[in-house]
Write a protein that holds these residues in place. Sequence first.
Motif, PDB file in Angstrom:
ATOM      1  N   THR A  28     -12.255 -19.974  35.782  1.00 15.79           N
ATOM      2  CA  THR A  28     -12.405 -20.337  34.366  1.00 15.79           C
ATOM      3  C   THR A  28     -11.971 -21.784  34.122  1.00 15.79           C
ATOM      4  O   THR A  28     -12.589 -22.497  33.328  1.00 15.79           O
ATOM      5  CB  THR A  28     -11.604 -19.403  33.427  1.00 15.79           C
ATOM      6  OG1 THR A  28     -10.292 -19.306  33.901  1.00 15.79           O
ATOM      7  CG2 THR A  28     -12.230 -18.040  33.338  1.00 15.79           C
TER       8      THR A  28
ATOM      9  N   SER B 111     -14.373 -25.036  32.889  1.00 16.48           N
ATOM     10  CA  SER B 111     -14.157 -25.938  31.755  1.00 16.48           C
ATOM     11  C   SER B 111     -14.144 -27.390  32.238  1.00 16.48           C
ATOM     12  O   SER B 111     -14.256 -28.303  31.432  1.00 16.48           O
ATOM     13  CB  SER B 111     -12.883 -25.560  30.983  1.00 16.48           C
ATOM     14  OG  SER B 111     -11.772 -25.692  31.816  1.00 16.48           O
TER      15      SER B 111
ATOM     16  N   GLY C 219     -16.112 -23.705  22.972  1.00 22.96           N
ATOM     17  CA  GLY C 219     -15.442 -23.862  24.267  1.00 22.96           C
ATOM     18  C   GLY C 219     -13.950 -24.068  24.103  1.00 22.96           C
ATOM     19  O   GLY C 219     -13.138 -23.528  24.862  1.00 22.96           O
TER      20      GLY C 219
ATOM     21  N   ARG D 213     -12.155 -23.015  21.570  1.00 19.04           N
ATOM     22  CA  ARG D 213     -11.564 -21.738  21.140  1.00 19.04           C
ATOM     23  C   ARG D 213     -11.455 -20.780  22.322  1.00 19.04           C
ATOM     24  O   ARG D 213     -10.462 -20.068  22.450  1.00 19.04           O
ATOM     25  CB  ARG D 213     -12.407 -21.119  20.027  1.00 19.04           C
ATOM     26  CG  ARG D 213     -12.250 -21.860  18.708  1.00 19.04           C
ATOM     27  CD  ARG D 213     -12.777 -21.004  17.565  1.00 19.04           C
ATOM     28  NE  ARG D 213     -12.439 -21.599  16.270  1.00 19.04           N
ATOM     29  CZ  ARG D 213     -13.336 -21.788  15.307  1.00 19.04           C
ATOM     30  NH1 ARG D 213     -14.596 -21.406  15.486  1.00 19.04           N
ATOM     31  NH2 ARG D 213     -12.966 -22.317  14.163  1.00 19.04           N
ATOM     32  N   PHE D 214     -12.477 -20.760  23.179  1.00 23.28           N
ATOM     33  CA  PHE D 214     -12.386 -19.916  24.382  1.00 23.28           C
ATOM     34  C   PHE D 214     -11.143 -20.279  25.183  1.00 23.28           C
ATOM     35  O   PHE D 214     -10.528 -19.442  25.828  1.00 23.28           O
ATOM     36  CB  PHE D 214     -13.603 -20.119  25.286  1.00 23.28           C
ATOM     37  CG  PHE D 214     -14.888 -19.545  24.764  1.00 23.28           C
ATOM     38  CD1 PHE D 214     -14.927 -18.314  24.144  1.00 23.28           C
ATOM     39  CD2 PHE D 214     -16.083 -20.235  24.942  1.00 23.28           C
ATOM     40  CE1 PHE D 214     -16.131 -17.784  23.683  1.00 23.28           C
ATOM     41  CE2 PHE D 214     -17.284 -19.714  24.482  1.00 23.28           C
ATOM     42  CZ  PHE D 214     -17.298 -18.486  23.851  1.00 23.28           C
ATOM     43  N   ASN D 215     -10.818 -21.565  25.161  1.00 23.14           N
ATOM     44  CA  ASN D 215      -9.678 -22.026  25.943  1.00 23.14           C
ATOM     45  C   ASN D 215      -8.380 -22.035  25.153  1.00 23.14           C
ATOM     46  O   ASN D 215      -7.388 -22.632  25.572  1.00 23.14           O
ATOM     47  CB  ASN D 215      -9.976 -23.417  26.523  1.00 23.14           C
ATOM     48  CG  ASN D 215     -11.025 -23.346  27.626  1.00 23.14           C
ATOM     49  OD1 ASN D 215     -10.772 -22.823  28.705  1.00 23.14           O
ATOM     50  ND2 ASN D 215     -12.225 -23.825  27.347  1.00 23.14           N
TER      51      ASN D 215
ATOM     52  N   ARG E 226      -6.459 -23.669  18.723  1.00 20.54           N
ATOM     53  CA  ARG E 226      -6.566 -23.061  17.396  1.00 20.54           C
ATOM     54  C   ARG E 226      -6.430 -24.087  16.282  1.00 20.54           C
ATOM     55  O   ARG E 226      -6.839 -23.854  15.155  1.00 20.54           O
ATOM     56  CB  ARG E 226      -5.457 -22.009  17.206  1.00 20.54           C
ATOM     57  CG  ARG E 226      -5.579 -20.775  18.083  1.00 20.54           C
ATOM     58  CD  ARG E 226      -6.662 -19.836  17.595  1.00 20.54           C
ATOM     59  NE  ARG E 226      -6.874 -18.756  18.533  1.00 20.54           N
ATOM     60  CZ  ARG E 226      -7.666 -18.830  19.589  1.00 20.54           C
ATOM     61  NH1 ARG E 226      -8.326 -19.953  19.840  1.00 20.54           N
ATOM     62  NH2 ARG E 226      -7.806 -17.819  20.418  1.00 20.54           N
TER      63      ARG E 226
ATOM     64  N   VAL F  89     -15.405 -29.729  25.456  1.00 24.76           N
ATOM     65  CA  VAL F  89     -14.289 -29.348  26.334  1.00 24.76           C
ATOM     66  C   VAL F  89     -13.973 -30.453  27.348  1.00 24.76           C
ATOM     67  O   VAL F  89     -13.139 -30.271  28.228  1.00 24.76           O
ATOM     68  CB  VAL F  89     -14.534 -28.001  27.065  1.00 24.76           C
ATOM     69  CG1 VAL F  89     -14.555 -26.847  26.102  1.00 24.76           C
ATOM     70  CG2 VAL F  89     -15.812 -28.021  27.872  1.00 24.76           C
TER      71      VAL F  89
END
Lengths: 265, 282
Positions: B106, B110, B134, B136-138, B141, B190
């Motif tokens: 993962t 990225s 991307g 937010r996936f990582n 916030r 990202v």
Amino acid sequence: MVLCVICVALALIPLVGVVGYTIVRGAPVWSADFFTHAPTPEGIPGGGILNSIVGSLIIDGMAAAASIPLALAIGLYVSQSHSKIAAGIRFAADVMAGIPSIVVGIFAYGIIVNTMHHFSAIAGAFGIAVIMVPILVRASDGAFRTVPGDLGEAALALGAKRASIARRVLIPTAASGLFTAILLAVARGAGESAPLLFTAIGSQYFTASPMQPMAAMPLTIYLNGIQAYPTLQRIAWGTGLLLLLFILILSVAGRTASARLGRRA
Amino acid sequence: MVDQPEVASATLDALPPAAASSEPEPESILMLRKVSVSFSGKLAVRDVTFDVPEKRVTALIGPSGSGKTTLLRALNRLHDTVSSARVTGSVLLNGTDIYGGALHPTLLRSRVGMVFQRPNPFPAMSIYDNVVSGLRFNGVRKKSLLDEAAESALIAAALWESVRNRMTARAGVLSGGEQQRLCIARSLAVEPEVLLMDEPTSALDPQATRRIEELIDELSDRVTMVIVTHNMQQASRVSHRCAFMLMGDDRAGELIEVGPTDQIFGSPTDQRTSDYVQGRFG
Ligand SMILES: Nc1ncnc2c1ncn2[C@@H]1O[C@H](COP(=O)(O)OP(=O)(O)O)[C@@H](O)[C@H]1O
Ligand SMILES: [Mg+2]
């Protein structure tokens, strides 16, 4: 063209017949009291089916609360996996969906009622959940599989983990299909009577305790409908019309949502 | 699933620095060493070895079925999700073998992003949510960080002016070319070191294609790109280096020749390369 009209008319006869006859028999029974009062004791006029309405909501609500998260998780797994296990689950769900509901009823009786030593709403909810799970698994599997595979790969290529792909991509993208699946499964579960006959058993009283026997609309229809007294039969028809409307609304809403989804795809 | 590679990364860590000249040779950010990919035991790509220079555009060219997509997907471990796929050999990202266990897939993904053949913004998300997806996936916030990243990625993807006033609209309202630029912005947000692109313009009209090509040119000084294309003009317009692949006798894709784009198109050393770039087959 003429043939088409005839075919459509023929196909609609059973639906119109059942709905029409239920309206004719049920509508005169409806009154404000009918929806807002519990049944009166034998011989005393008045009373209603409030306990059955609330009972259905409680039992079906518990069944939905238990089966939806479980079945959607299974549907998600099955849709994303090419393994033999996934194929096995799909097959099992198909077979399970075909099990007669009366057998589900005696199964729920055997494992819940027999262990608790008494009838209860929660045993009824278990029976309804067993009916709903395979429907939800198949329908949610289908909904998740409409999500193009390259969306998951796009998320993966952004560094996403499996859980966030499910939460942020798969579930939102499949949302309207999942909504349809839930509505249709609840409609199916809410109409079932056989699993409840062995479990919730029905009740003349107003109760909200899941550990006690509980009234529910399908039970009220059955238990009153087989009686020779016209007053009880009237209650059965009035309840039948309410249950029918409830289920028709759910299935029409579910099918409209899926038709809209189909157009967009 | 994925084989442990034979080449230990440590031995390849210490590379001689690039020779200093008026135009210094860029470092190699990716090094492919005998990369093979097979599906259910059948080879689709065999023994590909070449280097990808940093902040340059490398084009992968070759006829359909020669394994370009398959090779590209090996560079950020997208084959991990295909249970029949097996990758052998090694791919070094800044000296670290991406199949060596030191770099989590993962995290790798990225750092090595991907733009797909078909524009594929997330349909259930707004334009804004797509760009920051991307991040937010990582786990990012913070609103101010997301806003900043969205703006700069959209500016970089030449999309900011046309979407700044409709960030909450669904991505589906954009044209195909805009959707592809949104996908590029989503990848850029990202801040990857390498961007892999699999025929990013094949689903687009000529006008949109030209804009993507201009964009690739603009981006080439901030991110390394590896672009698959079967459009020769495109390869010659956008790339600094070209790798030419062809299917071998057993239908496994092989690398025939790699070199500066001028050389591949002007004076290739292999007859098959020359035939291909002159459009004599494929
Ligand atoms: N997921 C897969 N499963 C099995 N075979 C695959 C898969 N992906 C690619 N291949 C095989 O790899 C070969 C090369 O395909 P591909 O990399 O898509 O070529 P290109 O991108 O150059 O057109 C094809 O012959 C195909 O059969
Ligand atoms: Mg391809």
